[in-house]
Write a protein that holds these residues in place. Sequence first.
Motif, PDB file in Angstrom:
ATOM      1  N   UNK A  35       8.540   0.762   2.161  1.00 13.85           N
ATOM      2  CA  UNK A  35       8.461   1.661   1.016  1.00 13.85           C
ATOM      3  C   UNK A  35       7.541   1.089  -0.060  1.00 13.85           C
ATOM      4  N   UNK A  36       7.648  -0.219  -0.269  1.00 13.00           N
ATOM      5  CA  UNK A  36       6.774  -0.871  -1.246  1.00 13.00           C
ATOM      6  C   UNK A  36       5.321  -0.727  -0.835  1.00 13.00           C
ATOM      7  N   UNK A  37       5.044  -0.944   0.440  1.00 10.72           N
ATOM      8  CA  UNK A  37       3.679  -0.791   0.947  1.00 10.72           C
ATOM      9  C   UNK A  37       3.187   0.641   0.772  1.00 10.72           C
ATOM     10  N   UNK A  38       4.033   1.607   1.117  1.00  8.49           N
ATOM     11  CA  UNK A  38       3.646   3.014   1.004  1.00  8.49           C
ATOM     12  C   UNK A  38       3.359   3.392  -0.449  1.00  8.49           C
ATOM     13  N   UNK A  39       4.151   2.866  -1.379  1.00 10.34           N
ATOM     14  CA  UNK A  39       3.926   3.161  -2.799  1.00 10.34           C
ATOM     15  C   UNK A  39       2.601   2.572  -3.260  1.00 10.34           C
ATOM     16  N   UNK A  40       2.312   1.327  -2.891  1.00 11.87           N
ATOM     17  CA  UNK A  40       1.055   0.709  -3.285  1.00 11.87           C
ATOM     18  C   UNK A  40      -0.135   1.437  -2.666  1.00 11.87           C
ATOM     19  N   UNK A  41       0.012   1.857  -1.430  1.00  8.65           N
ATOM     20  CA  UNK A  41      -1.064   2.620  -0.794  1.00  8.65           C
ATOM     21  C   UNK A  41      -1.278   3.952  -1.501  1.00  8.65           C
ATOM     22  N   UNK A  42      -0.218   4.533  -2.023  1.00  3.47           N
ATOM     23  CA  UNK A  42      -0.326   5.803  -2.738  1.00  3.47           C
ATOM     24  C   UNK A  42      -1.075   5.639  -4.061  1.00  3.47           C
ATOM     25  N   UNK A  44      -2.935   2.935  -5.020  1.00  4.77           N
ATOM     26  CA  UNK A  44      -4.197   2.200  -4.892  1.00  4.77           C
ATOM     27  C   UNK A  44      -4.861   2.519  -3.546  1.00  4.77           C
ATOM     28  N   UNK A  45      -5.197   3.779  -3.295  1.00 10.45           N
ATOM     29  CA  UNK A  45      -5.771   4.128  -1.989  1.00 10.45           C
ATOM     30  C   UNK A  45      -7.100   3.429  -1.722  1.00 10.45           C
ATOM     31  N   UNK A  46      -7.816   3.085  -2.790  1.00 11.00           N
ATOM     32  CA  UNK A  46      -9.138   2.480  -2.630  1.00 11.00           C
ATOM     33  C   UNK A  46      -9.073   1.025  -2.181  1.00 11.00           C
ATOM     34  N   UNK A  47      -7.901   0.405  -2.256  1.00 15.38           N
ATOM     35  CA  UNK A  47      -7.804  -1.019  -1.933  1.00 15.38           C
ATOM     36  C   UNK A  47      -7.605  -1.286  -0.442  1.00 15.38           C
ATOM     37  N   UNK A  48      -7.208  -0.278   0.309  1.00  8.70           N
ATOM     38  CA  UNK A  48      -7.021  -0.473   1.742  1.00  8.70           C
ATOM     39  C   UNK A  48      -5.951  -1.482   2.078  1.00  8.70           C
ATOM     40  N   UNK A  49      -4.819  -1.423   1.395  1.00  4.15           N
ATOM     41  CA  UNK A  49      -3.726  -2.379   1.617  1.00  4.15           C
ATOM     42  C   UNK A  49      -3.072  -2.091   2.965  1.00  4.15           C
ATOM     43  N   UNK A  50      -2.938  -3.114   3.782  1.00  6.64           N
ATOM     44  CA  UNK A  50      -2.371  -2.935   5.120  1.00  6.64           C
ATOM     45  C   UNK A  50      -1.002  -3.583   5.276  1.00  6.64           C
ATOM     46  N   UNK A  51      -0.699  -4.560   4.445  1.00  7.63           N
ATOM     47  CA  UNK A  51       0.563  -5.283   4.587  1.00  7.63           C
ATOM     48  C   UNK A  51       0.915  -5.946   3.262  1.00  7.63           C
ATOM     49  N   UNK A  52       2.201  -6.020   2.957  1.00  6.49           N
ATOM     50  CA  UNK A  52       2.647  -6.747   1.770  1.00  6.49           C
ATOM     51  C   UNK A  52       3.840  -7.621   2.145  1.00  6.49           C
ATOM     52  N   UNK A  53       4.005  -8.679   1.399  1.00  8.94           N
ATOM     53  CA  UNK A  53       5.189  -9.517   1.572  1.00  8.94           C
ATOM     54  C   UNK A  53       5.638 -10.015   0.206  1.00  8.94           C
ATOM     55  N   UNK A 192      13.397  14.522 -10.013  1.00 13.24           N
ATOM     56  CA  UNK A 192      13.159  15.805  -9.363  1.00 13.24           C
ATOM     57  C   UNK A 192      12.518  15.563  -8.000  1.00 13.24           C
ATOM     58  N   UNK A 193      12.474  16.594  -7.180  1.00 12.48           N
ATOM     59  CA  UNK A 193      11.906  16.439  -5.841  1.00 12.48           C
ATOM     60  C   UNK A 193      10.660  17.301  -5.678  1.00 12.48           C
ATOM     61  N   UNK A 194       9.765  16.838  -4.807  1.00  6.27           N
ATOM     62  CA  UNK A 194       8.553  17.575  -4.465  1.00  6.27           C
ATOM     63  C   UNK A 194       8.594  17.852  -2.966  1.00  6.27           C
ATOM     64  N   UNK A 195       8.889  19.095  -2.556  1.00  2.00           N
ATOM     65  CA  UNK A 195       8.978  19.407  -1.129  1.00  2.00           C
ATOM     66  C   UNK A 195       7.707  19.009  -0.381  1.00  2.00           C
ATOM     67  N   UNK A 196       7.899  18.358   0.748  1.00  2.00           N
ATOM     68  CA  UNK A 196       6.761  17.987   1.569  1.00  2.00           C
ATOM     69  C   UNK A 196       6.183  16.621   1.283  1.00  2.00           C
ATOM     70  N   UNK A 197       6.676  15.944   0.246  1.00  2.00           N
ATOM     71  CA  UNK A 197       6.187  14.600  -0.059  1.00  2.00           C
ATOM     72  C   UNK A 197       7.057  13.599   0.706  1.00  2.00           C
ATOM     73  N   UNK A 198       6.527  13.059   1.808  1.00  2.00           N
ATOM     74  CA  UNK A 198       7.312  12.190   2.690  1.00  2.00           C
ATOM     75  C   UNK A 198       7.778  10.925   1.979  1.00  2.00           C
ATOM     76  N   UNK A 199       6.913  10.330   1.163  1.00  2.00           N
ATOM     77  CA  UNK A 199       7.280   9.098   0.472  1.00  2.00           C
ATOM     78  C   UNK A 199       8.437   9.341  -0.491  1.00  2.00           C
ATOM     79  N   UNK A 200       8.346  10.421  -1.276  1.00  2.00           N
ATOM     80  CA  UNK A 200       9.418  10.741  -2.223  1.00  2.00           C
ATOM     81  C   UNK A 200      10.728  10.975  -1.487  1.00  2.00           C
ATOM     82  N   UNK A 201      10.682  11.657  -0.355  1.00  2.00           N
ATOM     83  CA  UNK A 201      11.902  11.917   0.413  1.00  2.00           C
ATOM     84  C   UNK A 201      12.493  10.628   0.963  1.00  2.00           C
TER      85      UNK A 201
END
Length: 284
Positions: A35-42, A44-53, A192-201
């Motif tokens: 989830x942390x990785x997905x949030x950072x990718x959301x 900072x899309x320009x950074x190309x983050x592939x993994x976090x620890x 609140x929720x945004x239908x169709x947003x996989x990360x938020x769900x």
Amino acid sequence: MAKSTTDYKDAIVKWKNLTLLDDRMFGMVMQDDQLCLALLQRIFPQLGIKQVKKIPLPNIADDVRDSGGPHYDVYVRDDQKRTFILESFSAEKSNYPLEARMRYYLSTMDPDMQNLCEANSEPHIHPLYIVFFCDFDYFGNNSPVYKFELRCIEDPSLLAGDENHFRFFNAQATNLSDHPELKGLFKLMHNQTQPGDALAEQIIQKMAQIKQDPERRQQFMKYEADLADAERKGKEIGLEKGIRLATKMLINLQLNDGIIIRQLMETYDISGTDAHHHLEEARK
């Protein structure tokens, strides 16, 4: 001091009503590396983050932030040795001086400082990203994200090269035409929720799992009860002495600076600057 039934009931209500922007919940959710990785990718899309620890540091807080020392909601490094510090701030802390928080980060933690200060070490600076998620517009410019870096005043195109990057995400922004990817995240920050947003769900599902965890709930209950004790004792002996005693008790509870400052502000109706001053005095 005995814990009251009222304290217990209040803590139960707080636990059930925790949202993503509560720093404790935010920290617990982001312990999930994916989830942390997905949030950072959301964000900072320009950074190309592939993994976090997670970066192991002494005194990093656990599920309900009950350890001392420097503390961050999220403190991770990616596959390219870039460091990310993430914090959440809700509207109830909108009078907290985030500028002071920025200075706090730079004064207490630079992941490259130790290496830079070591003899015979080769100087190399890795990027540091410090990110604030807010459900209020701290700067009042209606921008979805505010970006700050150290630049030359005479020639703003000239960067200092210190690789410190600050980002303030403003969930109160009304125009997301240039940042549609933030819509679901900002709605979630307002519970609140945004239908169709996989990360938020996925984040919503994680929050539900956390609230069903009896061990985490028990830790939270103890934390709230001890906090209530400290506040009561501080109020019993007068304002100035009370603030001083309460601050020391909060420090002894091994709470992080952000939590202590917030509690002082809420309990004694003082500004963030004054609360920060009391904290500094108590640590002397």
